[in-house]
Design a protein around this motif. Sequence first.
Motif, PDB file in Angstrom:
ATOM      1  N   LEU A 156       0.798  -1.340   0.036  1.00  0.00           N
ATOM      2  CA  LEU A 156       0.174  -0.093   0.044  1.00  0.00           C
ATOM      3  C   LEU A 156       0.897   1.195  -0.058  1.00  0.00           C
ATOM      4  O   LEU A 156       0.516   2.369  -0.570  1.00  0.00           O
ATOM      5  CB  LEU A 156      -0.947   0.044   1.092  1.00  0.00           C
ATOM      6  CG  LEU A 156      -2.333  -0.930   1.012  1.00  0.00           C
ATOM      7  CD1 LEU A 156      -2.841  -0.913   2.506  1.00  0.00           C
ATOM      8  CD2 LEU A 156      -3.067  -0.258   0.030  1.00  0.00           C
ATOM      9  N   PHE A 157       1.963   1.321   0.911  1.00  0.00           N
ATOM     10  CA  PHE A 157       2.623   2.570   0.982  1.00  0.00           C
ATOM     11  C   PHE A 157       3.912   2.429  -0.032  1.00  0.00           C
ATOM     12  O   PHE A 157       4.727   3.224  -0.044  1.00  0.00           O
ATOM     13  CB  PHE A 157       3.152   2.541   2.380  1.00  0.00           C
ATOM     14  CG  PHE A 157       2.005   2.893   3.274  1.00  0.00           C
ATOM     15  CD1 PHE A 157       1.377   4.061   3.452  1.00  0.00           C
ATOM     16  CD2 PHE A 157       1.459   1.826   3.910  1.00  0.00           C
ATOM     17  CE1 PHE A 157       0.588   4.332   4.398  1.00  0.00           C
ATOM     18  CE2 PHE A 157       0.513   1.850   4.791  1.00  0.00           C
ATOM     19  CZ  PHE A 157      -0.140   3.506   5.226  1.00  0.00           C
ATOM     20  N   ARG A 158       3.960   1.218  -0.688  1.00  0.00           N
ATOM     21  CA  ARG A 158       5.149   1.062  -1.735  1.00  0.00           C
ATOM     22  C   ARG A 158       4.679   1.943  -2.914  1.00  0.00           C
ATOM     23  O   ARG A 158       5.774   2.664  -3.640  1.00  0.00           O
ATOM     24  CB  ARG A 158       5.376  -0.476  -1.814  1.00  0.00           C
ATOM     25  CG  ARG A 158       6.484  -0.784  -3.048  1.00  0.00           C
ATOM     26  CD  ARG A 158       6.426  -2.158  -3.163  1.00  0.00           C
ATOM     27  NE  ARG A 158       7.286  -2.719  -3.956  1.00  0.00           N
ATOM     28  CZ  ARG A 158       7.038  -4.032  -4.524  1.00  0.00           C
ATOM     29  NH1 ARG A 158       6.242  -4.654  -4.172  1.00  0.00           N
ATOM     30  NH2 ARG A 158       7.953  -4.476  -5.645  1.00  0.00           N
ATOM     31  N   TYR A 159       3.763   1.995  -3.345  1.00  0.00           N
ATOM     32  CA  TYR A 159       3.205   2.522  -4.666  1.00  0.00           C
ATOM     33  C   TYR A 159       2.208   3.925  -4.223  1.00  0.00           C
ATOM     34  O   TYR A 159       1.087   3.804  -3.862  1.00  0.00           O
ATOM     35  CB  TYR A 159       2.365   1.823  -5.559  1.00  0.00           C
ATOM     36  CG  TYR A 159       3.072   0.444  -5.738  1.00  0.00           C
ATOM     37  CD1 TYR A 159       3.736   0.490  -6.846  1.00  0.00           C
ATOM     38  CD2 TYR A 159       2.981  -0.937  -5.212  1.00  0.00           C
ATOM     39  CE1 TYR A 159       4.864  -0.683  -7.462  1.00  0.00           C
ATOM     40  CE2 TYR A 159       3.349  -1.939  -5.703  1.00  0.00           C
ATOM     41  CZ  TYR A 159       4.584  -1.743  -6.634  1.00  0.00           C
ATOM     42  OH  TYR A 159       5.105  -2.963  -7.013  1.00  0.00           O
ATOM     43  N   LYS A 160       2.970   4.966  -3.739  1.00  0.00           N
ATOM     44  CA  LYS A 160       2.346   6.080  -3.207  1.00  0.00           C
ATOM     45  C   LYS A 160       1.484   6.707  -4.145  1.00  0.00           C
ATOM     46  O   LYS A 160       0.616   7.351  -3.505  1.00  0.00           O
ATOM     47  CB  LYS A 160       3.440   7.029  -2.661  1.00  0.00           C
ATOM     48  CG  LYS A 160       4.267   6.241  -1.371  1.00  0.00           C
ATOM     49  CD  LYS A 160       5.073   7.461  -0.855  1.00  0.00           C
ATOM     50  CE  LYS A 160       5.881   7.119   0.511  1.00  0.00           C
ATOM     51  NZ  LYS A 160       6.646   5.580   0.113  1.00  0.00           N
ATOM     52  N   LYS A 161       2.098   6.954  -5.331  1.00  0.00           N
ATOM     53  CA  LYS A 161       0.994   7.680  -6.193  1.00  0.00           C
ATOM     54  C   LYS A 161      -0.328   7.200  -6.598  1.00  0.00           C
ATOM     55  O   LYS A 161      -1.357   7.613  -6.494  1.00  0.00           O
ATOM     56  CB  LYS A 161       1.820   7.933  -7.652  1.00  0.00           C
ATOM     57  CG  LYS A 161       2.697   8.837  -7.723  1.00  0.00           C
ATOM     58  CD  LYS A 161       3.706   8.951  -9.038  1.00  0.00           C
ATOM     59  CE  LYS A 161       4.758   9.757  -9.013  1.00  0.00           C
ATOM     60  NZ  LYS A 161       5.339   9.837 -10.294  1.00  0.00           N
ATOM     61  N   ARG A 162      -0.412   5.852  -6.753  1.00  0.00           N
ATOM     62  CA  ARG A 162      -1.256   4.885  -7.030  1.00  0.00           C
ATOM     63  C   ARG A 162      -2.255   5.213  -5.641  1.00  0.00           C
ATOM     64  O   ARG A 162      -3.511   5.038  -5.818  1.00  0.00           O
ATOM     65  CB  ARG A 162      -1.141   3.561  -7.280  1.00  0.00           C
ATOM     66  CG  ARG A 162      -2.200   2.672  -7.544  1.00  0.00           C
ATOM     67  CD  ARG A 162      -1.734   1.111  -7.841  1.00  0.00           C
ATOM     68  NE  ARG A 162      -0.752   1.112  -8.914  1.00  0.00           N
ATOM     69  CZ  ARG A 162       0.423   0.562  -8.851  1.00  0.00           C
ATOM     70  NH1 ARG A 162       0.564  -0.004  -7.648  1.00  0.00           N
ATOM     71  NH2 ARG A 162       1.390   0.755 -10.106  1.00  0.00           N
ATOM     72  N   PHE A 163      -1.718   5.007  -4.434  1.00  0.00           N
ATOM     73  CA  PHE A 163      -2.423   5.083  -3.103  1.00  0.00           C
ATOM     74  C   PHE A 163      -3.140   6.406  -2.983  1.00  0.00           C
ATOM     75  O   PHE A 163      -4.541   6.274  -3.011  1.00  0.00           O
ATOM     76  CB  PHE A 163      -1.310   5.258  -1.870  1.00  0.00           C
ATOM     77  CG  PHE A 163      -1.922   5.373  -0.481  1.00  0.00           C
ATOM     78  CD1 PHE A 163      -2.624   4.290  -0.002  1.00  0.00           C
ATOM     79  CD2 PHE A 163      -1.948   6.454  -0.193  1.00  0.00           C
ATOM     80  CE1 PHE A 163      -3.113   4.501   1.434  1.00  0.00           C
ATOM     81  CE2 PHE A 163      -2.860   6.861   0.955  1.00  0.00           C
ATOM     82  CZ  PHE A 163      -3.248   5.790   1.869  1.00  0.00           C
ATOM     83  N   TRP A 164      -2.639   7.313  -3.489  1.00  0.00           N
ATOM     84  CA  TRP A 164      -3.177   8.898  -3.484  1.00  0.00           C
ATOM     85  C   TRP A 164      -4.295   9.045  -4.525  1.00  0.00           C
ATOM     86  O   TRP A 164      -5.387   9.369  -4.224  1.00  0.00           O
ATOM     87  CB  TRP A 164      -2.193  10.039  -3.421  1.00  0.00           C
ATOM     88  CG  TRP A 164      -1.605   9.816  -2.042  1.00  0.00           C
ATOM     89  CD1 TRP A 164      -0.231  10.039  -1.963  1.00  0.00           C
ATOM     90  CD2 TRP A 164      -2.007  10.158  -0.756  1.00  0.00           C
ATOM     91  NE1 TRP A 164       0.139  10.196  -0.514  1.00  0.00           N
ATOM     92  CE2 TRP A 164      -1.089  10.475   0.218  1.00  0.00           C
ATOM     93  CE3 TRP A 164      -3.465  10.693  -0.390  1.00  0.00           C
ATOM     94  CZ2 TRP A 164      -1.311  10.693   1.533  1.00  0.00           C
ATOM     95  CZ3 TRP A 164      -3.739  10.941   0.834  1.00  0.00           C
ATOM     96  CH2 TRP A 164      -2.543  10.770   1.955  1.00  0.00           C
ATOM     97  N   MET A 165      -3.999   8.434  -5.808  1.00  0.00           N
ATOM     98  CA  MET A 165      -4.888   8.582  -6.826  1.00  0.00           C
ATOM     99  C   MET A 165      -6.117   7.562  -6.476  1.00  0.00           C
ATOM    100  O   MET A 165      -7.426   7.982  -6.834  1.00  0.00           O
ATOM    101  CB  MET A 165      -4.305   7.947  -8.125  1.00  0.00           C
ATOM    102  CG  MET A 165      -3.266   8.793  -8.808  1.00  0.00           C
ATOM    103  SD  MET A 165      -2.486   8.099  -9.998  1.00  0.00           S
ATOM    104  CE  MET A 165      -3.618   8.060 -11.284  1.00  0.00           C
ATOM    105  N   SER A 166      -5.973   6.501  -5.895  1.00  0.00           N
ATOM    106  CA  SER A 166      -7.103   5.761  -5.443  1.00  0.00           C
ATOM    107  C   SER A 166      -7.943   6.455  -4.398  1.00  0.00           C
ATOM    108  O   SER A 166      -9.319   6.395  -4.607  1.00  0.00           O
ATOM    109  CB  SER A 166      -6.730   4.245  -4.992  1.00  0.00           C
ATOM    110  OG  SER A 166      -6.051   3.531  -6.070  1.00  0.00           O
ATOM    111  N   VAL A 167      -6.998   6.772  -3.617  1.00  0.00           N
ATOM    112  CA  VAL A 167      -7.995   7.388  -2.206  1.00  0.00           C
ATOM    113  C   VAL A 167      -8.832   8.753  -2.876  1.00  0.00           C
ATOM    114  O   VAL A 167     -10.005   8.732  -2.224  1.00  0.00           O
ATOM    115  CB  VAL A 167      -6.914   7.767  -1.039  1.00  0.00           C
ATOM    116  CG1 VAL A 167      -7.566   8.484  -0.052  1.00  0.00           C
ATOM    117  CG2 VAL A 167      -6.293   6.523  -0.542  1.00  0.00           C
ATOM    118  N   ILE A 168      -8.189   9.598  -3.425  1.00  0.00           N
ATOM    119  CA  ILE A 168      -8.829  10.555  -3.833  1.00  0.00           C
ATOM    120  C   ILE A 168      -9.977  10.257  -5.050  1.00  0.00           C
ATOM    121  O   ILE A 168     -11.056  10.834  -4.697  1.00  0.00           O
ATOM    122  CB  ILE A 168      -7.680  11.581  -4.682  1.00  0.00           C
ATOM    123  CG1 ILE A 168      -6.784  12.252  -3.685  1.00  0.00           C
ATOM    124  CG2 ILE A 168      -8.536  12.707  -5.370  1.00  0.00           C
ATOM    125  CD1 ILE A 168      -5.769  12.914  -4.355  1.00  0.00           C
ATOM    126  N   GLY A 169      -9.899   9.346  -5.783  1.00  0.00           N
ATOM    127  CA  GLY A 169     -10.971   9.096  -6.635  1.00  0.00           C
ATOM    128  C   GLY A 169     -12.076   8.462  -5.963  1.00  0.00           C
ATOM    129  O   GLY A 169     -13.082   8.721  -6.040  1.00  0.00           O
TER     130      GLY A 169
END
Length: 446
Positions: free
Chosen positions: A82-95
């Motif tokens: 989850l914290f390894r791919y930070k960009k994907r984490f924030w894009m998913s959370v924001i979406g």
Amino acid sequence: MYGMKQSAVLVQKWSISLMTVLISVGVTLLATLSVCLQELVSTPSVLMRPKAPIAGKRIFMERIPFIWKRLNFNQKVTMRNLFRYKKRFWMSVIGIAGCTALIMLGFGVKSSVSNIIPSQYVEVYKYDALIKLNSNVEDTKKIENKIKRLDGVHNLTSAMRQNITVLGNSADYYSTMFVYDNADEIKNFINFKDYKTKKKIILNDEGVVISQKLAELLDVKKGENITFTLNNTKYSAKVADIVEHYVNHQVYMSKTFYENLTGMKSSASILYVDMNTKKSNIKALKNYLDHQNIGSMERLTATLDEFQQRMSSLNIIVAILSGCAALLCFIVLYNLTNINIGERKGEIATIKVLGFRRKEYCDYIFRENIILSLIGASIGMFFGYFLHRFVVLTVEMESMLFIRTMPLYIYLIAFGMTVGFTIIINLAMRHILDQVNMVESLKSIE
């Protein structure tokens, strides 16, 4: 409910459309440009090689042994990824948060507007019919006694109703003044509650009681004075209480206070009636009023039904916002999951070779989506509250107070729908994991 000129709508239509297109294209180009600039700084030899996975790092949770030691191997890997791919984490959370906020907005707007009806015409107004007396009526007590003897009539009380203009600092507000004869009687027909505490208000002769929306527009508090004009004469009165009220501006005062303030005698112009609303009882009362030339009658249920029909169009707004939210959630999760699987084919092939069963390697990837969905939905409920409040306060009319809070079930619906969309995406993406070729994926250069 809103007065809009057709010409103004047509003029604004093209400008709004053009602005929307420019913003949409601009944001897309900006995102594309930022990615291109980031990638093209690398040398061609680096770009031609397969991209190596991001290196794993220790996460903050590992520093909390009480929690970390209780997680199994798969759960620990999920947390690290989850914290390894930070960009994907924030894009998913924001979406996902945007999806939840939009669902809350759709259902919240409908609740805020449609709940005006029961709040005003069931909780505040307790009478069943309102009789407007003609100006030639003199002996109201005699009329009251005759109406009380009609079938189905339980109780009634009289009041004087007049139109006044309340003077404000920046604008004047058209309002209705009610002068009641008896505080104990009027409470049986109108529910006077404090707009903040929702406690019963004790009516007295020390000042006026005004509606909440009028108090907000005038920016006055309990104990301060308001100024109004009646028959071209200005009067100043102390605000004794501010009452919960949703439709139109109301000013209530007792007969004693009115006569002391204006020096004029009050005379009844309306009757509040509590009755059994059977058709035969309504017809008998209307026939009596018409035959005696006393006045006209307004039924509360008729007003309630008319308003509810006008509110039915809100279902379209809810459908549009919920549909857009569903599409947003599907697109964000589908694309990010697809990219996630594409970038980690070697990793997925490796755990397949190690003997992970179908459920285990699906959970290995999709457990991240569930956690991201829970985080995004929780954040989305927070932003949905403020988005709903902003929209309601923006579209609220001068003479109407919308419900500014959302019931708990809307939070549960938004949360449940968002998580439900995530589960559907996970089920739809299982076949892609099944199609990962272990031999071909492990041939890639790491």
